[in-house]
Design an enzyme around this catalytic site. Structure first.
Site, short mmCIF file in Angstrom:
data_model
loop_
_atom_site.label_atom_id
_atom_site.label_comp_id
_atom_site.label_asym_id
_atom_site.label_seq_id
_atom_site.Cartn_x
_atom_site.Cartn_y
_atom_site.Cartn_z
CG HIS A 144 -2.10 -1.00 0.91
ND1 HIS A 144 -2.13 -2.25 1.45
CD2 HIS A 144 -3.18 -0.90 0.10
CE1 HIS A 144 -3.20 -2.89 1.01
NE2 HIS A 144 -3.86 -2.09 0.20
CD GLU B 276 -10.24 -7.20 -2.30
OE1 GLU B 276 -9.24 -6.61 -2.76
OE2 GLU B 276 -10.95 -6.69 -1.42
CG ASP C 89 -5.88 -7.82 -1.59
OD1 ASP C 89 -4.82 -8.16 -1.03
OD2 ASP C 89 -6.51 -6.80 -1.27
CB CYS D 129 -10.40 -0.99 -8.86
SG CYS D 129 -10.72 -2.09 -7.47
C1 PEP Z 1 -6.96 -4.76 -4.89
O1 PEP Z 1 -6.81 -5.64 -4.04
O2 PEP Z 1 -6.69 -4.92 -6.11
C2 PEP Z 1 -7.44 -3.44 -4.49
C3 PEP Z 1 -7.73 -2.51 -5.38
O3 PEP Z 1 -7.55 -3.19 -3.16
P1 PEP Z 1 -6.32 -2.75 -2.24
O4 PEP Z 1 -5.13 -2.57 -3.12
O5 PEP Z 1 -6.71 -1.52 -1.52
O6 PEP Z 1 -6.19 -3.93 -1.34
MG MG Z 2 -7.63 -5.32 -2.08
#
Ligand code: PEP
Ligand code: MG
Length: 626
Positions: free
Chosen positions: A210, A452, A476, A523
């Site tokens: 992140h 995910e 994920d 996403c």
């Molecule tokens: C993902 O897992 O692709 C996602 C967009 O969520 P995050 O990266 O916030 O876990």
């Molecule tokens: Mg995620």
């Protein structure tokens, strides 16, 4: 001197002005040039002061007050953890609290003040250095754990002494800086002043951790996973961060510096070319439309994402409202935040994801090592369903805000049917409560789930009957589908969105959504990868949501291909056995479809977008001296 942010330099430290190179994965694209500034974590600079005899009592009292404050903070965290975490995690905090009473820390520091006539900060720093040293001879694992405890507790007491415990990491020297750290949390990365921070270099973490996502969101070039870099660079040394190749150069030769300045200019020029077309529709040459939206973590990103041509927000990661603070944002604070986002975007859609705390996103009320397997633990919707007041407060704020714009609600990390049923029941309750108080809200806010985890893919037909849209979170999905910790640099060479299993998981989700007639988007970071675009067109995804920095090039590529070509490429890719073959196919098939400008971009970005050959396989953090 920022002693609290420094580790003691080892005797074999690399001499400052020699050119050294460090290779790792390209984490956030672009070139940064600046002076190294090493940050271990939060903490303000402190002066080293000799004190008079009469001041000893005062310094001792200051130190004791900082210890007491630290103990109170840990008690507060512990009390909160009783709600969130298991016994083992609470024990860790308890051991930290015990350490605050330990003579090794307290008596030694007071003795240092008395004996050397030095201020409390300096005395504490000396104690911490002595303690770290004393663990050098203990067996490795034990040493590592104890040293972590010393760092964690020591930092807290130091922050309380210097009065910087709640302060963001804003106390940086002036000028253009490259921040070098072992590991900054996503919230810490987010809180650094963007005008001075040109680049990031971290010892741990991979492309989709992140903190990496935040650096891309802030458009700050970064490379993560550069082992032992903290001790190998000097504060103030010139650094080049090549976030395209995944290369760090310390004290570059002057001709190299010149070359990089020129590449930096070319990169900026290319970005400008891409920006010229951002307001053209996002459609293929044969008229197939895909909505291109932006991922967002902080409200400050809104102007940038709109400038980059986002047609909406496809993912607002609201957990960032909860990071870097001890208390939780109130319903009013959340309401005001959501309203402002909705109003700024209106009439464009805003997909607000409910809290996805846990994993590598921990609030200050959670400990760093609070769960043995945090990614598999109490994260996202699991945490919300355990902590109903937390979840309901957010839902109330969201529904109240719904009348101010085009809201969609997205639930993260759904892994079972029961979770969807429970979420819908809770939403009904929230709406009933609002109605009974005469509060206005939109009755039909589209409700979506993140896909995910593999179980969600396998259950996609059933889930699709229950919700209005799917958003595939490949960051994920890759982590859970391939069993690779997305933040672990040791296995990041295995992390590959083009793994045939991942393509099949995405394709199968998209097909289930199509059969049910609901919208499906993607996403994860993959949405912004130029190589992946034809695949996503072929899969007939309705929405791609990405870091706004990627929008112009994705749009450019989208506008250069046809749906038919993309479907054929997808079909071929799905018949292949390895990620390497898929990437090879995509490179061969896609490069001749790209217009001249984008071709140039692909050459510049080659190493970032062909990780199999560059980043992932050659990933190493050894230094070489020229
Ligand atoms: C993902 O897992 O692709 C996602 C967009 O969520 P995050 O990266 O916030 O876990
Ligand atoms: Mg995620």
């Amino acid at each position: 001197m920022k002693a609290s942010t420094k580790r003691s330099a080892p005797a074999h430290a690399v001499k400052p002005m020699k050119t050294r190179r460090f290779h790792s994965s390209a984490t956030s694209p672009g070139i940064a040039i600046g002076r190294a500034h090493r940050l271990h974590n939060r903490g303000a600079p402190f002066a080293r002061v000799w004190i008079r005899d009469a001041e000893v009592a005062e310094e001792t009292a200051r130190f004791k007050a900082a210890i007491a404050k630290s103990r109170d903070q840990l008690s507060h965290i512990q009390a909160k953890m009783c709600r969130y975490q298991g016994h083992d995690q609470i024990k860790i905090i308890e051991s930290h609290r015990m350490f605050l009473q330990d003579d090794m820390l307290v008596a030694t520091t007071i003795k240092n003040i008395e004996q050397y006539r030095i201020n409390a900060e300096w005395a504490l720093d000396k104690t911490l250095a002595q303690l770290r040293l004393s663990f050098l001879n203990v067996n490795e694992d034990y040493f590592r754990e104890r040293r972590q405890d010393i760092d964690y507790v020591g930092r807290r007491v130091m922050d309380n002494l210097t009065g910087s415990s709640e302060a963001p990491l804003a106390e940086l020297p002036s000028g253009e800086l490259v921040i070098v750290s072992h590991d900054l949390s996503p919230a810490e990365v987010a809180s650094l002043p963007k005008d001075r921070v040109m680049g990031f270099v971290m010892e741990i973490g991979g492309e989709t951790s992140h903190s990496a996502i935040i650096s891309r969101a802030l458009e700050i070039p970064a490379i993560f996973g550069v082992k032992d870099v903290f001790d190998a660079v000097e504060d103030g040394e010139t650094l080049i961060v090549d976030g395209i190749k995944g290369l760090l150069i310390a004290s570059p030769l002057s001709r190299e510096l010149e070359q990089y300045r020129s590449t930096q200019r070319k990169y900026a020029a290319l970005e400008e070319i891409l920006m010229q077309d951002i307001h053209l529709p996002a459609e293929t040459k044969d008229g197939c439309r895909i909505k291109i939206e932006a991922n967002m973590e902080l409200v400050e990103e809104i102007p940038t994402l709109l400038q980059h041509g986002a047609e909406g927000i496809g993912l607002y990661r609201t957990e960032y409202l909860f990071l870097n603070r001890l208390d939780e944002p109130s319903e009013e604070e959340q309401f005001a935040n959501y309203v402002s986002v909705l109003e700024k975007l209106s009439p464009k859609p805003v997909t607000i994801r409910t809290i996805d705390l846990g994993g590598d996103k921990l609030s200050l009320s959670q400990t760093y090592d609070s769960q043995a397997n945090p990614a598999l633990g109490l994260r996202a919707i699991r945490l919300c369903l355990r902590e109903l007041p937390l979840f309901k407060t957010q839902l109330r704020a969201l529904y109240r805000a719904s009348v101010h714009g085009n809201l969609k609600i997205l639930i993260p990390m759904i892994s079972s049917f029961e979770e969807i049923v429970r979420v819908k029941k809770i939403i009904k309750e929230v709406k009933r409560e609002l109605s009974s108080k005469g509060v206005k809200y939109k009755d039909k806010v589209p409700l979506g789930i993140m896909i995910e985890v593999p179980s969600a893919v396998l259950m996609a037909n059933e889930f699709a009957r229950e919700v209005d849209f799917f958003s595939i979170g490949t960051n994920d999905l890759i982590q859970y589908g391939l069993a690779i910790d997305r933040g672990n640099e040791h296995v990041s060479y295995l992390y590959n969105p083009f793994h045939p299993a991942i393509l099949r998981l995405i394709e199968s989700t998209a097909a289930a959504a199509k059969r049910a007639g609901i919208e499906v988007g993607l996403c994860g970071e993959m949405a912004g990868d130029p190589l992946a675009i034809t695949l996503m067109i072929g899969m007939e995804l309705d929405v791609l949501s990405m870091n706004s920095i990627s929008i112009p090039r994705v749009k450019k590529i989208l506008r250069s291909v046809t749906k038919g070509q993309s479907s054929r490429i997808l079909k071929e890719a799905l018949s292949l056995d390895t990620a390497e073959e898929v990437e090879k196919l995509l490179k061969t098939k896609t490069s001749h479809l790209l217009p001249g400008d984008v071709k140039k971009l692909r050459i510049i970005e080659g190493q970032q977008t062909t990780p199999q050959q560059q980043g992932r396989h050659s990933k190493s953090s050894e230094t070489s001296t020229t």
